[in-house]
Design a protein around this motif. Structure first.
Motif, PDB file in Angstrom:
ATOM      1  N   VAL A 135      -7.090   6.779   0.002  1.00  0.00           N
ATOM      2  CA  VAL A 135      -8.303   7.349   0.597  1.00  0.00           C
ATOM      3  C   VAL A 135      -8.401   8.856   0.269  1.00  0.00           C
ATOM      4  N   SER A 164      -4.947  17.387   7.918  1.00  0.00           N
ATOM      5  CA  SER A 164      -4.703  18.232   9.079  1.00  0.00           C
ATOM      6  C   SER A 164      -3.877  17.407  10.065  1.00  0.00           C
ATOM      7  N   ILE A 199      -6.434   1.211  -7.670  1.00  0.00           N
ATOM      8  CA  ILE A 199      -7.224   1.282  -6.427  1.00  0.00           C
ATOM      9  C   ILE A 199      -7.150   2.683  -5.827  1.00  0.00           C
ATOM     10  N   GLY A 200      -5.987   3.282  -5.858  1.00  0.00           N
ATOM     11  CA  GLY A 200      -5.848   4.645  -5.334  1.00  0.00           C
ATOM     12  C   GLY A 200      -5.834   4.679  -3.817  1.00  0.00           C
ATOM     13  N   SER A 230      -1.280  -0.016  -5.916  1.00  0.00           N
ATOM     14  CA  SER A 230      -2.067  -0.132  -7.137  1.00  0.00           C
ATOM     15  C   SER A 230      -2.669   1.220  -7.488  1.00  0.00           C
ATOM     16  N   LEU A 286      -4.671   3.164   8.296  1.00  0.00           N
ATOM     17  CA  LEU A 286      -6.085   2.817   8.449  1.00  0.00           C
ATOM     18  C   LEU A 286      -6.307   1.319   8.614  1.00  0.00           C
ATOM     19  N   VAL A 334      -7.742  11.635   1.745  1.00  0.00           N
ATOM     20  CA  VAL A 334      -7.975  12.674   2.756  1.00  0.00           C
ATOM     21  C   VAL A 334      -6.859  12.554   3.795  1.00  0.00           C
ATOM     22  N   GLY A 335      -6.969  13.277   4.909  1.00  0.00           N
ATOM     23  CA  GLY A 335      -5.922  13.223   5.924  1.00  0.00           C
ATOM     24  C   GLY A 335      -4.985  14.386   5.696  1.00  0.00           C
ATOM     25  N   LEU A 342      -5.737  -5.872   3.998  1.00  0.00           N
ATOM     26  CA  LEU A 342      -5.620  -7.154   3.286  1.00  0.00           C
ATOM     27  C   LEU A 342      -4.775  -8.185   4.012  1.00  0.00           C
ATOM     28  N   SER A 371      -4.737  10.660  13.039  1.00  0.00           N
ATOM     29  CA  SER A 371      -4.397   9.420  12.317  1.00  0.00           C
ATOM     30  C   SER A 371      -2.962   9.413  11.811  1.00  0.00           C
ATOM     31  N   ILE A 372      -2.545  10.525  11.209  1.00  0.00           N
ATOM     32  CA  ILE A 372      -1.173  10.570  10.684  1.00  0.00           C
ATOM     33  C   ILE A 372      -0.193  10.437  11.859  1.00  0.00           C
ATOM     34  N   ALA A 417       0.282   6.258   4.795  1.00  0.00           N
ATOM     35  CA  ALA A 417       0.935   5.310   5.712  1.00  0.00           C
ATOM     36  C   ALA A 417       2.097   4.611   5.021  1.00  0.00           C
ATOM     37  N   ILE A 419      -2.595  -6.465  -5.419  1.00  0.00           N
ATOM     38  CA  ILE A 419      -2.346  -7.683  -4.627  1.00  0.00           C
ATOM     39  C   ILE A 419      -3.584  -8.568  -4.726  1.00  0.00           C
ATOM     40  N   GLY A 426       0.816  -1.213   0.000  1.00  0.00           N
ATOM     41  CA  GLY A 426       0.000   0.000   0.000  1.00  0.00           C
ATOM     42  C   GLY A 426       0.842   1.252   0.000  1.00  0.00           C
ATOM     43  N   GLY A 427       0.424   2.205  -0.824  1.00  0.00           N
ATOM     44  CA  GLY A 427       1.207   3.433  -0.982  1.00  0.00           C
ATOM     45  C   GLY A 427       0.392   4.690  -0.756  1.00  0.00           C
ATOM     46  N   PHE A 483      -9.313   3.179  12.938  1.00  0.00           N
ATOM     47  CA  PHE A 483      -9.601   4.574  12.619  1.00  0.00           C
ATOM     48  C   PHE A 483     -10.465   5.153  13.728  1.00  0.00           C
TER      49      PHE A 483
HETATM   50  P1  FAD Z   1      -4.975   4.611   1.982  1.00  0.00           P
HETATM   51  O1  FAD Z   1      -4.753   6.020   1.683  1.00  0.00           O
HETATM   52  O2  FAD Z   1      -6.341   4.051   1.701  1.00  0.00           O
HETATM   53  O3  FAD Z   1      -3.897   3.777   1.158  1.00  0.00           O
HETATM   54  C1  FAD Z   1      -4.059   2.396   0.926  1.00  0.00           C
HETATM   55  C2  FAD Z   1      -3.044   1.975  -0.117  1.00  0.00           C
HETATM   56  O4  FAD Z   1      -3.156   0.573  -0.283  1.00  0.00           O
HETATM   57  C3  FAD Z   1      -3.264   2.598  -1.496  1.00  0.00           C
HETATM   58  O5  FAD Z   1      -2.032   2.893  -2.089  1.00  0.00           O
HETATM   59  C4  FAD Z   1      -3.949   1.482  -2.272  1.00  0.00           C
HETATM   60  O6  FAD Z   1      -3.721   1.572  -3.649  1.00  0.00           O
HETATM   61  C5  FAD Z   1      -3.237   0.278  -1.665  1.00  0.00           C
HETATM   62  N1  FAD Z   1      -3.999  -0.964  -1.839  1.00  0.00           N
HETATM   63  C6  FAD Z   1      -5.158  -1.326  -1.264  1.00  0.00           C
HETATM   64  N2  FAD Z   1      -5.539  -2.539  -1.720  1.00  0.00           N
HETATM   65  C7  FAD Z   1      -4.571  -2.944  -2.572  1.00  0.00           C
HETATM   66  C8  FAD Z   1      -4.373  -4.101  -3.380  1.00  0.00           C
HETATM   67  N3  FAD Z   1      -5.258  -5.102  -3.420  1.00  0.00           N
HETATM   68  N4  FAD Z   1      -3.275  -4.167  -4.146  1.00  0.00           N
HETATM   69  C9  FAD Z   1      -2.349  -3.171  -4.149  1.00  0.00           C
HETATM   70  N5  FAD Z   1      -2.482  -2.053  -3.418  1.00  0.00           N
HETATM   71  C10 FAD Z   1      -3.580  -1.949  -2.653  1.00  0.00           C
HETATM   72  N6  FAD Z   1      -5.771  11.811   9.363  1.00  0.00           N
HETATM   73  C11 FAD Z   1      -5.155  12.871   9.880  1.00  0.00           C
HETATM   74  O7  FAD Z   1      -4.079  12.736  10.482  1.00  0.00           O
HETATM   75  N7  FAD Z   1      -5.688  14.115   9.752  1.00  0.00           N
HETATM   76  C12 FAD Z   1      -6.888  14.325   9.155  1.00  0.00           C
HETATM   77  O8  FAD Z   1      -7.331  15.467   9.035  1.00  0.00           O
HETATM   78  C13 FAD Z   1      -7.586  13.203   8.664  1.00  0.00           C
HETATM   79  N8  FAD Z   1      -8.799  13.353   8.079  1.00  0.00           N
HETATM   80  C14 FAD Z   1      -9.461  12.232   7.651  1.00  0.00           C
HETATM   81  C15 FAD Z   1     -10.760  12.346   7.160  1.00  0.00           C
HETATM   82  C16 FAD Z   1     -11.470  11.216   6.793  1.00  0.00           C
HETATM   83  C17 FAD Z   1     -12.873  11.326   6.317  1.00  0.00           C
HETATM   84  C18 FAD Z   1     -10.848   9.942   6.846  1.00  0.00           C
HETATM   85  C19 FAD Z   1     -11.579   8.702   6.405  1.00  0.00           C
HETATM   86  C20 FAD Z   1      -9.557   9.827   7.303  1.00  0.00           C
HETATM   87  C21 FAD Z   1      -8.861  10.958   7.727  1.00  0.00           C
HETATM   88  N9  FAD Z   1      -7.587  10.861   8.247  1.00  0.00           N
HETATM   89  C22 FAD Z   1      -6.971  11.943   8.774  1.00  0.00           C
HETATM   90  C23 FAD Z   1      -6.887   9.576   8.216  1.00  0.00           C
HETATM   91  C24 FAD Z   1      -5.897   9.583   7.044  1.00  0.00           C
HETATM   92  O9  FAD Z   1      -6.594   9.842   5.847  1.00  0.00           O
HETATM   93  C25 FAD Z   1      -5.180   8.253   6.956  1.00  0.00           C
HETATM   94  O10 FAD Z   1      -4.654   7.919   8.206  1.00  0.00           O
HETATM   95  C26 FAD Z   1      -4.038   8.347   5.982  1.00  0.00           C
HETATM   96  O11 FAD Z   1      -4.461   8.852   4.758  1.00  0.00           O
HETATM   97  C27 FAD Z   1      -3.419   6.991   5.774  1.00  0.00           C
HETATM   98  O12 FAD Z   1      -4.202   6.172   4.975  1.00  0.00           O
HETATM   99  P2  FAD Z   1      -3.585   4.795   4.541  1.00  0.00           P
HETATM  100  O13 FAD Z   1      -2.302   5.039   3.844  1.00  0.00           O
HETATM  101  O14 FAD Z   1      -3.597   3.888   5.704  1.00  0.00           O
HETATM  102  O15 FAD Z   1      -4.679   4.228   3.508  1.00  0.00           O
END
Ligand code: FAD
Length: 499
Positions: free
Chosen positions: A47, A52, A44-45, A41, A328, A49-50, A217, A340-341, A18, A181, A14-15, A332
């Motif tokens: 989320v 602040s 898939i992209g 991927s 995430l 957001v995140g 996953l 979260s960050i 996090a 994946i 995941g990229g 969450f």
């Molecule tokens: P994601 O951004 O979802 O990344 C997941 C990665 O996994 C992507 O690269 C995706 O392509 C990859 N992936 C998934 N499945 C597969 C697969 N099968 N094969 C290959 N790759 C795959 N945090 C803060 O600190 N401040 C904020 O203000 C804040 N606001 C938020 C508001 C909302 C509404 C939400 C929902 C969250 C917020 N957060 C905030 C939390 C913050 O967005 C996340 O902690 C942060 O973006 C990290 O996300 P992540 O990298 O864990 O997941």
């Protein structure tokens, strides 16, 4: 874990924020001592957001060696001095949770005790008048001051942040693999052996970081560790986010505006605004939430609104076997205090401290899980406070919040403050005394007593002490430049101005 490989093979799945924060930190800290791969991927992209953050990110940048002005330019970031909470205690009233100190503490008692003594002796000035960050935020000002006198964080563009971290990670040796994946293969022992991508490519590793976001996953999909659902404490379960054109120079704080079934955020960046509505789907439909969001944003929308359902809670184990959930995938707690960050940062720095030399030590795993879960529970309690301690009874949502049972740990904190004005910080808790005091008083919890040491101060001494602090804050704020001018000069907002 297979220890035959000369260099530990770390695979990040995941990229998003996090994945790339982990990749940049591990690559820049461990260098050639590890073999680092990140799989993501594009299809898939993330989320998306995140945006602040809270002050410890300043430290993360220092540890990882990220120059602040470059980071701010690349992510179109602004400075953040705190959060303005609007309509939380009652509709029409605001309070500010700043990142700073308020007044000056004595070792026996926090400043609130002296302020309360002052109130009893006729000094009616607001608690807010003693906080530099708060006053600077309201005046729209910012500057780095000597001796780290200003505490701040950032408001940043999440997509640009991931792209910037990716560059840093790749420069430091992380190898990125594009692909979806399809399967997580296990060893007979139950440890993860490899990720298999669509098309059959196999990525083997010794240690796996699950950064696949809400999909989780690896930690859940393959290892089934389970999830603690905290929606009975944090009832919001949905969000819709939209980006807008800026309508004014960016302010140095985030706004959290309560509505009858949740709240809305406004995050000002250099080049645009971030907006969203967070709500409880039991009391507000998606269509109604979208209408409300679009009818209250300022500035033309730049993106299609994006709905994000979520379940507040925490994965039961953040580290299990040779897999660590970061981001995430680990849980969450909803975005109200932008934590979260920070929890991502804590997990990464913890992992770097506990990096296994060979086999994973179960002692490390237990310690990691204990520390990470303590963080999450403490943040959870702080968030619940905002919903529970309210005088709002104007909607079923707020009536549910006011009536809900809360954890004993929070009950103790609230009642101790109500009875004595005291707050104690436990186990390196993220939120310090001043944070709790600001939010508790902002939500209407006023202590019935304060520390007797404040009575020791003669009238003229107390008056001078309070006035000296207020004057100092006012003079410092008066000498600071406008936030947007400082940002432009510090990290070249030219791109934003041209956009
Ligand atoms: P994601 O951004 O979802 O990344 C997941 C990665 O996994 C992507 O690269 C995706 O392509 C990859 N992936 C998934 N499945 C597969 C697969 N099968 N094969 C290959 N790759 C795959 N945090 C803060 O600190 N401040 C904020 O203000 C804040 N606001 C938020 C508001 C909302 C509404 C939400 C929902 C969250 C917020 N957060 C905030 C939390 C913050 O967005 C996340 O902690 C942060 O973006 C990290 O996300 P992540 O990298 O864990 O997941």
């Amino acid at each position: 874990m297979n220890t035959n490989h000369p260099r530990k093979r770390i695979v990040i799945a995941g990229g998003g924020t996090a994945g790339w924060m982990a990749a940049a930190a591990i690559a820049r800290t461990m260098g050639e001592a590890v073999d680092l791969t990140l799989v993501e991927s594009d299809a898939i992209g993330t989320v998306g957001v995140g945006e602040s953050t809270i002050p410890p990110l300043v430290n993360f940048n220092r540890i990882v060696g990220i120059p602040e002005n470059e980071f701010m330019r690349e992510t179109q970031a602004t400075f953040k001095l705190g959060i303005e909470f609007e309509n939380w205690r009652v509709d029409g009233e605001n309070y500010f949770h700043s990142f700073g100190m308020t007044g000056r503490d004595h070792w026996t008692a926090g400043f609130q005790h002296f302020w309360m003594e002052g109130r009893e002796r006729g000094h009616q000035e607001s608690y807010d008048d003693y906080c530099l960050e708060l006053q600077a935020a309201h005046a729209g000002k910012f500057a780095h001051l000597p001796d780290g006198k200003v505490n701040y964080a950032f408001q940043l563009d999440a997509t640009r942040y991931a792209a910037y971290l990716r560059r840093l990670a790749e420069q430091a040796g992380c190898v990125r693999t594009e692909g979806k994946i399809d399967e997580v293969r296990l060893h007979e022992s139950g440890d993860i052996a490899a990720l298999v991508l669509e098309g059959g490519k196999r990525i083997e590793g010794d240690l796996f970081l699950d950064c696949t976001g809400f999909r989780a996953l690896l930690i859940e999909g393959a290892l089934h560790v389970g999830y603690d659902d905290w929606r009975h404490y944090l009832p919001c379960d949905s969000a819709i986010a939209v980006q807008t054109k800026s309508v004014r120079p960016p302010i140095p704080y985030t706004r959290a505006i309560a509505h009858d079934a949740g709240w809305q955020w406004r995050i000002p960046l250099q080049h645009r605004g971030g907006n969203g509505i967070v709500y409880c789907s039991r009391y507000l439909s998606k269509d109604a939430a979208l209408d409300r969001l679009l009818s209250t944003i300022e500035g033309e929308p730049l993106t299609e609104p994006r709905a994000i359902p979520f379940v507040t809670g925490a994965r039961r184990k953040q580290w299990h076997r040779n897999c660590i959930a970061v981001g995430l995938s680990g849980g969450f707690l909803e975005p109200l205090e932008s934590t979260s960050i920070h929890l991502i940062q804590r997990a990464i720095l913890r992992l770097l401290r506990m990096m296994p030399a060979g086999e994973v030590s179960q002692r490390d795993v237990d310690e990691f899980n204990d520390q990470q879960m303590t963080d999450m529970v403490q943040v959870r309690d702080f968030l619940i406070l905002h919903y529970k301690a309210t005088d709002r009874r104007d909607s079923p949502f707020w009536r549910q919040c006011a009536a809900m049972e809360i954890p004993d740990s929070l009950e103790q904190k609230i009642e101790l403050f109500r009875e004595t004005g005291r707050v104690f910080r436990k186990n390196e808790e993220l939120f310090v005394e001043n944070s709790w005091v600001q939010v508790m008083m902002g939500q209407g919890i006023m202590p019935r007593a304060h520390h007797p040491i404040a009575r020791k101060m003669p009238d003229d001494e107390l008056a001078m002490f309070l006035k000296g602090l207020r004057d100092n804050v006012a003079a410092t704020v008066a000498s600071m430049p406008a936030h947007h001018e400082y940002v432009a000069q510090y990290c070249g907002a030219k791109e934003a101005q041209a956009a």
